[in-house]
Enzyme design. Structure first.
Site, mmCIF file in Angstrom:
data_model
loop_
_atom_site.group_PDB
_atom_site.id
_atom_site.type_symbol
_atom_site.label_atom_id
_atom_site.label_comp_id
_atom_site.label_asym_id
_atom_site.label_seq_id
_atom_site.Cartn_x
_atom_site.Cartn_y
_atom_site.Cartn_z
ATOM 1 N N ASP A 46 0.857 -1.189 0.000
ATOM 2 C CA ASP A 46 0.000 0.000 0.000
ATOM 3 C C ASP A 46 0.889 1.233 0.000
ATOM 4 O OD1 ASP A 46 -2.309 1.808 0.447
ATOM 5 O OD2 ASP A 46 -3.351 -0.048 0.952
ATOM 6 N N HIS A 88 -2.841 3.174 -4.598
ATOM 7 C CA HIS A 88 -2.287 2.700 -3.311
ATOM 8 C C HIS A 88 -0.893 2.092 -3.513
ATOM 9 C CE1 HIS A 88 -5.618 3.484 -0.595
ATOM 10 N NE2 HIS A 88 -6.470 2.963 -1.451
ATOM 11 N N GLU A 114 -9.892 2.783 -5.193
ATOM 12 C CA GLU A 114 -9.462 4.135 -4.848
ATOM 13 C C GLU A 114 -8.252 4.596 -5.657
ATOM 14 O OE1 GLU A 114 -10.999 4.172 -0.212
ATOM 15 O OE2 GLU A 114 -8.934 3.532 -0.591
#
Ligand code: ACM
Ligand code: ZN
Length: 527
Positions: free
Chosen positions: A186, A260, A324
């Site tokens: 991440d 990410h 995202e």
């Protein structure tokens, strides 16, 4: 008599009167030519010894399943209707038998047997010698409702060392979970050694400081330069995967893309649209710098990373993230614009879909199936992808209608990083998810046809770790809510009943206490 309080609740349980007491004279007898039975027998002996101090011999079965004063484990005579994970457990006043088609079923039968014993069998020392290890006579027939019964952990935000992951697996096992979703990369950290790219962990596994404002006493993973982080060597990963596999848990690795990805970009800024430089993120958020979708080097890099990942994880599924991913950089990047043009794509959403499909082709060519967060539906789903539905159930419904497999993990019921009570709780990411709500999840939407319903593989609880710095707090957030989720995953919908569950849970928590699991105690009137 020990209360019968099995979690998750079996499909069918009948008490038949009387009981059986396991003593130093009791033998575990396993089917001759079954390594699965031998494995389950050894596991039972090990667990029983640890809790009780009694060392039951494991021998070979020569007689029938009702051999006197024996616990028999066998696949012979198993009921095919109970499937590969189902089992039949019979306790009479002079024998115990577990019969299952496969190792997983025998293993789950052993878990149920352990829960029929006094809770001290789960103790971490063997000082319980005065307890009578008595099991009520029962007939149990059991099998899971779903084949994906998962928990997710996030060592990217706060690293959890190998030993703690193994302990986390130990507690999953009690609840018949069978998937550990391992979120390995991440913005805040890259946690898996990749031999071809040592910089991924030299640079990407460490950040300047915690960055989440947690109590420094809760943090332990600093390097000699004072950087915060950590990573798993490939040997650590092999150990975790083997430990899990011996307990019928599949570890599904997640390598996040296209977003990410700041930890990777800190090591290799040339893989971004702007070429950086970047730092591993300290603190949370959704960051705009992501892998460049127009740069062929990115795919060479990701293919090479995934090639090593595939070697380490036998899992059919490889999780590629997909959630995202802001499109800001792609909009302004000449390479990304060129890719959109060359591939005849409409916009950046189709570019994300193209990105995931490109990775899917590589993984499919290696015999793997991709799974991703429900954003991978945007701009068109990759042809063979499975979807993890997190922003509610709608992504999962759309995917199932399109013939794709789905794991349900909606924030509304499955985000175990949310607050579990009002009042004086340790800092969490937000949200509110009390255990009753977890228990109320029905993972199969009514609006699907019978055929579409078959695409719902199961459910998963997610433990994002922005505010979870160590195992003790991980357990606090996971339990007892994961006990409730295990019943959603295992038990037929019509057998689920909150009041019945709550009374079993109170007893079940004494088992977790014996094991030293730091669960959040139930309290009354806090709703
Ligand atoms: C997610 O919670 N961002 C999948
Ligand atoms: Zn770009």
């Amino acid at each position: 008599m020990n209360q019968i309080a099995i979690v998750p609740k079996p499909v069918m349980l009948e008490t038949t009167g009387g009981d059986f007491t396991i003593t130093a004279k009791t033998k575990i007898l396993v089917e001759n030519d079954s390594s699965d039975a031998a494995g389950a027998g050894k596991y039972l002996a090990g667990m029983f010894y640890r809790g009780t101090g009694l060392n039951l011999p494991v021998g070979r079965l020569t007689g029938g399943i009702s051999t006197r004063d024996a616990i028999v484990l066998t696949t012979k005579g198993a009921d095919a209707r109970l499937g590969s994970e189902g089992y039949r457990l019979n306790v009479t006043d002079d024998s115990i038998s577990i019969v299952a088609q496969e190792g997983a079923g025998l293993f789950y039968g052993v878990q149920t047997l352990l829960q029929l014993l006094p809770p001290q069998v789960f103790s971490q020392d063997h000082t319980n010698k005065r307890i009578s290890w008595t099991v009520p006579c029962v007939q149990i027939e059991d099998k899971p409702r779903f084949r994906w019964r998962g928990l997710h952990i996030d060592p990217a935000r706060h690293f959890q060392k190998k030993e703690d992951v193994l302990r986390f697996i130990d507690t999953m096992v009690l609840h018949k979970f069978n998937v550990l979703h391992f979120h390995l990369t991440d913005d805040q950290g890259w946690r898996i050694e990749i031999k071809q790219y040592p910089k991924l962990t030299e640079v990407g596994a460490w950040r300047k400081e915690d960055g989440f404002g947690l109590d420094p006493k809760a943090l332990s993973f600093f390097d000699e330069k004072g950087r915060y982080g950590g990573f798993y060597t490939q040997k650590d990963i092999q150990e975790i995967v083997a430990y899990a596999a011996a307990r019928y848990i599949t570890v599904v690795p997640e390598i996040e893309m296209p977003g990410h990805a700041l930890a990777a970009l800190a090591a290799f800024p040339e893989l971004s649209c702007t070429v950086g430089p970047f730092e591993v993120a300290c603190g949370g958020g959704i960051f705009k710098d992501v892998y460049c979708a127009g740069n062929d080097q990115v795919f060479e890099f990701l293919d090479n990373v995934l090639a090593e990942v595939i070697e380490l994880f036998p899992s059919k599924y490889i999780h590629v993230g997909g959630d995202e991913c802001p499109k800001d950089r792609w909009k302004n990047c000449p390479k990304c614009r060129q890719r959109i043009k060359d591939e005849g794509l409409k916009d950046e959403h189709e570019l994300q879909s193209w990105f995931i499909s490109r990775i899917e082709r590589f993984l499919n060519s290696k015999g793997k199936t991709i799974i991703g967060w429900d954003e991978i539906l945007e701009g068109g789903l990759a042809p063979n992808a499975a979807v993890m539905s997190w922003r509610g159930m709608s992504g999962g419904i759309a995917a199932a209608k399109a013939g794709h497999d789905v794991v349900m993990t909606p924030t509304s019921h499955c985000y175990l990083d949310y607050y579990q009570a009002k009042g004086n709780e340790p800092k969490a990411i937000g949200g509110f998810l009390p255990i009753e709500t977890v228990y109320s999840l029905e993972p199969v939407p009514e609006e699907l046809t019978e055929d579409q319903k078959k695409h719902i593989l199961g459910v998963q609880g997610n433990l994002w770790s922005e505010y979870i710095p160590n195992l003790s707090h991980l357990e606090y957030m996971a339990y007892p809510r994961a006990c409730a989720l295990s019943e959603v995953a295992w038990t037929p919908a019509e057998k689920r009943d909150w009041n019945d569950f709550e009374s079993r849970l109170i007893h079940h928590l004494t088992r977790l206490s014996e094991r030293g699991v730091n669960y959040r105690p139930l309290s009354v009137g806090e709703k």
